[in-house]
Write a protein that holds these residues in place. Structure first.
Motif, PDB file in Angstrom:
ATOM      1  N   GLU A 137       0.821  -1.212   0.000  1.00  0.00           N
ATOM      2  CA  GLU A 137       0.000   0.000   0.000  1.00  0.00           C
ATOM      3  C   GLU A 137       0.852   1.258   0.000  1.00  0.00           C
ATOM      4  N   ARG A 163       2.077   1.809  -3.526  1.00  0.00           N
ATOM      5  CA  ARG A 163       1.018   2.310  -4.400  1.00  0.00           C
ATOM      6  C   ARG A 163       0.831   3.810  -4.215  1.00  0.00           C
ATOM      7  N   ARG A 180       3.904   5.624  -5.821  1.00  0.00           N
ATOM      8  CA  ARG A 180       3.822   5.648  -7.288  1.00  0.00           C
ATOM      9  C   ARG A 180       2.920   6.766  -7.796  1.00  0.00           C
ATOM     10  N   GLN A 181       1.932   7.152  -7.013  1.00  0.00           N
ATOM     11  CA  GLN A 181       0.994   8.193  -7.433  1.00  0.00           C
ATOM     12  C   GLN A 181       1.545   9.599  -7.216  1.00  0.00           C
ATOM     13  N   ASN A 241       2.269  -8.324  -6.929  1.00  0.00           N
ATOM     14  CA  ASN A 241       1.287  -7.266  -6.698  1.00  0.00           C
ATOM     15  C   ASN A 241       1.225  -6.246  -7.836  1.00  0.00           C
ATOM     16  N   LEU A 282       3.410  -4.370  -9.314  1.00  0.00           N
ATOM     17  CA  LEU A 282       4.062  -3.112  -8.989  1.00  0.00           C
ATOM     18  C   LEU A 282       5.320  -2.880  -9.821  1.00  0.00           C
TER      19      LEU A 282
END
Length: 200
Positions: free
Chosen positions: A111, A114, A117-118, A139, A141
């Motif tokens: 998490e 994620r 990455r944003q 996952n 990624l």
């Protein structure tokens, strides 16, 4: 969006353990550490020099981080900018880090990644990190794979897809072969798996 890019040395049978030296990773009685050096040439020198100059942040597993942290802070002339970029390390046991610009990722690392990455910022390069890569692959990624495939088989050792992977399609970004038969192949994630019948 930031990309996660995995840079990996691997053998024809997928082993990624201990490429750099005899003592790099001897777990499970691995005896073939240092299998990269006999196949090194100017093509790999040039490729790695270019890829390591991308000014990306680093994303590392704990063992690879420890190896890097014991060497690179005092050898930054060979990797300009290495001390200035952010080093993300996945570890639930580390409490502090002496290498500057280190960020420890704890808890639900998937998490956390994620979210990272944003964010706005440089891409993240993953070097080594044989165990941690399994988490990334399972996952979804991994945005790009920058592979160097060496003409050797080792049989035993940690393998690139040891923990399995998800069905995924990749497209080739760059491909070449070194003078000693090493395949340099870079791929980017490209949607879902495509299937079709082969017709005459």
């Amino acid at each position: 969006m930031r990309k996660i890019i995995v840079l990996q040395f691997l053998t024809l049978d997928g082993v990624i353990q201990g490429p750099g030296g005899a003592q790099e990773d001897t777990s499970e009685n691995f005896k073939y550490g240092g299998w990269v050096a006999p196949h090194w040439d100017e093509v790999l020198d040039s490729t790695m020099g270019k890829q390591m100059s991308e000014r990306s942040d680093l994303l590392l597993g704990r063992k690879t981080y420890d190896i890097f942290a014991s060497y690179w802070p005092s050898h930054a002339d060979a990797w300009p900018g290495i001390n200035e970029v952010t080093k993300y390390v996945a570890s639930n046991t580390m409490s502090k880090a002496d290498w500057k610009n280190t960020v420890i990722l704890r808890g639900n690392v998937v998490e956390e990644l994620r979210k990272i990455r944003q964010q706005e910022g440089p891409d993240l390069q993953v070097h080594g990190s044989a165990n941690f890569i399994q988490t990334l692959l399972k996952n979804d990624l991994v945005d790009e794979l920058w592979l160097k495939i060496f003409p050797v088989t080792l049989g035993k050792g940690k393998k690139f897809f040891d923990g399995g992977s998800i069905p995924a399609n990749f497209s080739l970004i760059e491909g070449k072969v070194s003078s000693k038969g090493v395949i340099v192949a870079s791929y980017k994630r490209d949607g879902e798996v495509k299937v079709a019948e082969i017709t005459a």
